[in-house]
Design an enzyme around this catalytic site. Structure first.
Site, short mmCIF file in Angstrom:
data_model
loop_
_atom_site.label_atom_id
_atom_site.label_comp_id
_atom_site.label_asym_id
_atom_site.label_seq_id
_atom_site.Cartn_x
_atom_site.Cartn_y
_atom_site.Cartn_z
N GLU A 1 -4.16 -6.35 -2.18
CA GLU A 1 -3.98 -5.41 -1.08
C GLU A 1 -5.23 -4.55 -0.97
OE1 GLU A 1 -1.64 -5.32 1.05
OE2 GLU A 1 -1.42 -3.28 1.86
N CYS B 1 -5.47 -1.65 6.44
CA CYS B 1 -5.17 -2.41 5.24
C CYS B 1 -5.19 -3.89 5.55
CB CYS B 1 -3.83 -1.99 4.63
SG CYS B 1 -2.41 -2.37 5.63
N ARG C 1 0.00 -17.96 -0.11
CA ARG C 1 -0.29 -18.42 1.24
C ARG C 1 -1.66 -19.10 1.32
NH1 ARG C 1 3.29 -15.97 5.17
NH2 ARG C 1 5.30 -15.93 4.07
N GLU D 1 14.02 -13.15 1.07
CA GLU D 1 13.74 -13.99 2.23
C GLU D 1 14.95 -14.84 2.58
OE1 GLU D 1 11.42 -14.06 4.30
OE2 GLU D 1 9.67 -13.09 3.40
N ARG E 1 10.44 -9.95 -1.71
CA ARG E 1 11.21 -9.84 -0.47
C ARG E 1 12.39 -10.77 -0.54
NH1 ARG E 1 6.66 -9.20 4.33
NH2 ARG E 1 5.60 -7.48 3.27
N ARG F 1 6.96 -19.66 1.62
CA ARG F 1 7.71 -18.42 1.79
C ARG F 1 8.57 -18.22 0.56
NH1 ARG F 1 11.44 -17.72 6.88
NH2 ARG F 1 9.40 -17.87 7.89
N ASN G 1 -3.40 -10.94 6.75
CA ASN G 1 -3.55 -10.12 7.95
C ASN G 1 -4.59 -9.03 7.71
OD1 ASN G 1 -2.33 -7.90 6.61
ND2 ASN G 1 -0.32 -8.73 7.07
N GLU H 1 1.17 -18.23 8.74
CA GLU H 1 0.49 -16.95 8.62
C GLU H 1 0.10 -16.78 7.16
OE1 GLU H 1 3.01 -13.53 9.34
OE2 GLU H 1 1.58 -12.41 8.11
N ASP I 1 -3.06 -11.28 12.59
CA ASP I 1 -2.56 -12.27 11.65
C ASP I 1 -3.52 -13.45 11.58
OD1 ASP I 1 -0.27 -11.10 10.75
OD2 ASP I 1 1.12 -12.32 11.93
N CYS J 1 0.78 -1.24 0.00
CA CYS J 1 0.00 0.00 0.00
C CYS J 1 0.81 1.30 0.00
CB CYS J 1 -1.05 0.01 1.11
SG CYS J 1 -0.41 -0.15 2.79
#
Lengths: 497, 497
Positions: free
Chosen positions: A353, A456, A463, A336, A334, A345, A430, A427, A414, A304
Site C-alpha cells: 500500500e 494511495c 493479482r 468475498e 475480505r 479473488r 489501482n 482488476e 483501475d 491505509c
C-alpha cells in the site's frame, strides 16, 4: 421536498399575556429569518401558534431551503429574548409532537429500520417519512442525516444498483498470448499453492513466494525508491474508531472479518472451554460465544486507514510535503463471494500500500508520476497486456456509493490485465487521488494551513501473479528476460509422493 | 486410583438359561484377560452379575492397570461369543448406570463444568468423580480423557500454578551499557512510533521500520540464506481445524483474538447497520453481534501451525529433508495483559518464523546450526548482552502445561536480552525442537516411513528492537559499526509542529 413540524416550547410560566407579541414576532419571522438565504417565495413558515399552560405550540411547514426543524431552532432565540426581557419567562426546551418529510419519488424506498423513523409510506408519487425526534436530535443534525440517507437510497435505486462507473483511459498493445490455462489450476497441479484451511485462503509454496518477492522488489526499486518513498508499518487490526474517520463505517459491513477479544484473559474463566475440548475433542463454539466481547473492529480491509491514526490531530511541517510512505507488513482480509475464483479473488491477500499527501497539485502530480512508473513496469519488465480505466473511487464504492467523486482530479484509476483463459479482464491494482477526505477525516493539518490532499495505490501481489501467469504460464522460459533476471532461479518446492 | 462401574448388557432375549456359563466366564475373565498386562494382583474384577429380563447386570471394580470401563468392553466379545453360539442370543449394547473414579489427592480439584462429569467431591484424601457415560463414550476414550484431565489438574495444583521451567544454558559477556532509558518512552519522544488505535498496537514510523528491515536483512543473510531456507507465505487467519491439530485448541483461548465472519455478504442484510451508522454516527454493536457468525478461529498466534496444513496428509520424498522454510508475511496477535509494556509486549507484532523438518538427528543438528548463527549475530553484529535458557517448550506452555517435554533433545531455548532501564531480562526470541508433534498432528509422513521431527524459531522484530534500543539507545552512533553499515542512513520521519 416538503417538511411539516408540530411542536412546542416549554416555558417557565404560562405566556398568555405575551400572545400579541408572539404573534407579531411570528409575522416578522416569516418575512425575515425563516426565509433568509432561500430563493424568493421559498423557506419556512410558522402557520399558527397556541398557548396552553406552560407550552407555546407551533406548526411549521417548509421546503428544502429552510428546513422546518432548522426553523424551530432559529425561532427559539428571538422568542427567548422577547419572553425573557419583557415577561421574565424562560424557555425550558423544545418538544416535537410530529415531524413529517415528503420526498418526490417514482418508487418506494426499500424499507429498513432507520433510527428515529417511525413510519415510511409511498403513495405512487411521494415518499412520506415520519420521525420521532427531540431538540437534541435536531441539534445533532439527525433529521438532516436521515434526509440525506433517504435521498441517497432514492438516487441509488434510480441508478440501478451498485454498477461501477468505468471509462477507459489507456490500453496497451496486445502482447503474444503464451498461455490459455487458468493459472490457479496450473499452480495447484504443480503444488506451488495449496488451499489454506480457511475460506478463500491459500498457502504459498517456495516457487510462487519467490514470484511475489520479485514483484515486491520491482515495486520497491522502480516505484518506491525511484520516487523517494519511506517504509512504515501500518496496523492490521482496525478498530471502529478508524473506520468511523475513514468513512468505512458507512458501508463496509458485509465484507469484513470481525474481531472479538476474550472478555478476560483469566485462565480460570476459560478453563471450562479447555476442559470441554480436552474431553470431547470439539471446540465448544456456543460456550466461546458467551466468553468473547462484541467486535472491536475487523481485519485490515483497505490498507491505509489505520496509517492515518499516526497523523491524527497533528499539524505537519510544510517541508514534509509531498510526504511519501508505504506499507507491506501484513495481510488484508475480505469476506468475498463464494465460488471458484482461485487466487484471482481471495479472502486473505497480500498488498503493498502506497500513500502520499501534500497540496492538491503535489498529490495529482504524484499520481501521474506513479502511473508513469507502473507503465514502465508493465510494458518494459512484465510485458503484460493491460489497460487502465477511470472508475468509481474506491472510497465511494466501499461506502456503498456509485458514480464518480464529481471532481475531475479526484478519483480512482483501475489497472486491468487481460486473462486469456476466460477472455476477460482482471482488476489487478489501482491508483487513487482521494482529495481532502483523509486529512479532513483524521484532522490532519499542514503548517501553512493550506489544503491537504492525499492519494494511495494498492499493489495486490495475488493479482499481479494472476495477471502474469494467466498471460505467460508457469514456465519461466515464457517470462520476459528482464523479469526472469529479477526472479533468478526458482527455488525447489516440496516433492510429494 | 480406584474405578467402580455398574452397568448392563442389553440382550436380544432373556439369558437366564446361560446363568452358569456366564458365571464360569466371569470366573475365567477375572483370572485372565481382565488382569492381562497388569502387575500381579492388579487389574479389573467383575464382582457380581445378575440377569433380569433382557439385561445382564454387572459390577466391576479396578485399579489403573485395567480400567473398569475398558474391562466391560473387553468382556463384551467373549460374552457375545458364548451367548451367540450356544444360546442364539445377541448383545444389543452396553448401558452404564454408575461410574465412579477415585484419585488420591491432598487438595480438592478446582471445580469446573467438565462434560460427562455429574459430580466431583473431595473428602480430604481422595477426589471422587462420577461420570454419566455410555458405550460410545467409552469407545471414544472419553473416560480416559477425563481421567487425564483431572490428573493434570491435580498435578498442576501441586506444581503451584503455571511456573515455567528455566535453566540457564549460556550467557554472553556484559557489554558496555550505553543507555538506561525505557526504549518505548524514547521512541515516543522522537515520534518513531505512535500508539495504534487498538489495544497493545503501535504504528511504526520510517526510522524504526528501517531498523526492523535491517534486522530482517540480517536474519535473511546470516541465517536463512546461509543455511538454505526457502521463503513461503503462511496464512494469518487460523481456523479451529488447524488449532485442533496443533494442540492449541487445548488451551490458547484466553489469549486469542477471535474472528467472526458476517452471516452473509448480502448488502440488504446489512443495510440497517449502515443506516443506523449514517444517522447516529455510532456503530451499532448489538445489531452487528446478531449478524455475525460464531468465531471460525482466530488471528495468527503461533506462526507455524497454519503452514502445516500445506503438508497435511502428504508423504514427502526423502530427498526433501531436511526441509527448511520461513515466513515473514504478516502480523501475529495475542490478547496480552493490560498495563504498560511499551513495544516489549504488544498485542500485534511482527515475527519471522523459521521451520525445519527431517529425521530427529537432522532436526536437532539444524537447531544447533541455527543457534550458532544467532550467536554470531548477537555477538558480532548487534553486540548485545544476552543469554539463553532451556525452558518449558512453547507448545506445552500454549496448551497450559508446565515442566519440560521429558526428552533431552525436545524443547525450547529462550533467548533473553539484558534491559538496563529495569535491570531485568527480556525474552526476545526462541529456538525449539518440537519432536514429532507437528508431523504426527497433521499426518505428514516421510517416503521411507522413518520418524519425522520438526523444529521452529521465531524472531520477534519488536523484541529485537527493544533489546537493541534498551542497551544502546536511539542514537545510531552508539550502535555497532557493523549494524550501522547495514541500517544505512536513517530515513527522515514526519515533522510534527
Amino acid at each position: 421536498m416538503y417538511f411539516h413540524l408540530v411542536g412546542y416550547f416549554n416555558t417557565s410560566a404560562p405566556a398568555n399575556q405575551a400572545d400579541a407579541d408572539i404573534a407579531a414576532l411570528i409575522g416578522e419571522a416569516n418575512e425575515t429569518f425563516l426565509t433568509k438565504g432561500a430563493p424568493a417565495g421559498k423557506g419556512a413558515k410558522i402557520l399558527n401558534f397556541r398557548i396552553e399552560d406552560q407550552k407555546i405550540h407551533i406548526e411549521i411547514e417548509s421546503d428544502r431551503y429552510v428546513r422546518a426543524h432548522d426553523a424551530i431552532l432559529r425561532f427559539k432565540k428571538p422568542l427567548a429574548a422577547l419572553l425573557g426581557k419583557k415577561y421574565r419567562i424562560g424557555i425550558r426546551g423544545i418538544e416535537i409532537e410530529s415531524f413529517v418529510v415528503k420526498f418526490p419519488s417514482n418508487d418506494p424506498v426499500k424499507s429498513t429500520k432507520i433510527p428515529y423513523v417511525s413510519n415510511i409510506e409511498f403513495d405512487g408519487q411521494e415518499i412520506t417519512v415520519e420521525m420521532e425526534i427531540n431538540e437534541s436530535q435536531i441539534q445533532n443534525r439527525i433529521p438532516d442525516r436521515i434526509i440525506t440517507l433517504i435521498e441517497d437510497k432514492i438516487a441509488m435505486q434510480g441508478y440501478g444498483g451498485k454498477e461501477e462507473h468505468w471509462n477507459l483511459l489507456w490500453e496497451s498493445e496486445q502482447k503474444q498470448v503464451l498461455c490459455t490455462e487458468d493459472p490457479t489450476a496450473e499452480l495447484l497441479k504443480e503444488s506451488w499453492i495449496k488451499h489454506g484451511a480457511a475460506r478463500g485462503q491459500w498457502i504459498y509454496g517456495p516457487e510462487i513466494t519467490r514470484l511475489f518477492r520479485a514483484f515486491e522488489s520491482i515495486v520497491v526499486k522502480e516505484v518506491l525508491e525511484f520516487l523517494g518513498y519511506r517504509e512504515m508499518i501500518f496496523p492490521k487490526l482496525v478498530p471502529w474508531s478508524v473506520w468511523e474517520r475513514s468513512g468505512h463505517a458507512k458501508g463496509v459491513y458485509p465484507e469484513i472479518y470481525y474481531v472479538c477479544p476474550p472478555k478476560t484473559r483469566d485462565p480460570d474463566f476459560w478453563e471450562e472451554v479447555s476442559d470441554y475440548y480436552k474431553v470431547t475433542h470439539e471446540v465448544p463454539l456456543d460456550l466461546i460465544e458467551q466468553k468473547i466481547d462484541k467486535p472491536i473492529g475487523g481485519l485490515c480491509y483497505a490498507q491505509c486507514p489505520p496509517f492515518w491514526h499516526f497523523l491524527q490531530g497533528t499539524t505537519i511541517a510544510d517541508d514534509t510535503f509531498p510526504a511519501r510512505v508505504f506499507d507491506r507488513s501484513g495481510t488484508s482480509h475480505r469476506y468475498e463471494s463464494g465460488g471458484i475464483h482461485g487466487i484471482e479473488r481471495v479472502d486473505e491477500f497480500h498488498r503493498i500500500e502506497i500513500v502520499w499527501m501534500g497540496t492538491p497539485e503535489q498529490v495529482v502530480e504524484e499520481s501521474e508520476r506513479i502511473q508513469e512508473r507502473y507503465k514502465y513496469i508493465f510494458e518494459e519488465i512484465l510485458e503484460l497486456t493491460w489497460r487502465k480505466a477511470w472508475v468509481t473511487p474506491w472510497f465511494m464504492a466501499q461506502e456503498g456509493l456509485t458514480g464518480t467523486a464529481g471532481r475531475k482530479s479526484v478519483g480512482t484509476i483501475d489497472y486491468e490485465s487481460f486473462m486469456p483463459y476466460r477472455d476477460g479482464w482482471l482488476e489487478f491494482q489501482n491508483v487513487s487521488v482521494n482529495g481532502d477526505k483523509y486529512p479532513t477525516g483524521f484532522g490532519v493539518k499542514s503548517q501553512s494551513g493550506s489544503e491537504l490532499w492525499s492519494g494511495c495505490s494498492g499493489v495486490g501481489l495475488e493479482r499481479w501473479a494472476s495477471a502474469l501467469l494467466a498471460q505467460k504460464g508457469l514456465d519461466p522460459d515464457n517470462w520476459s528476460p528482464a523479469f526472469r533476471r529479477i526472479v533468478g532461479e526458482l527455488p525447489r518446492g516440496f516433492k510429494f509422493l
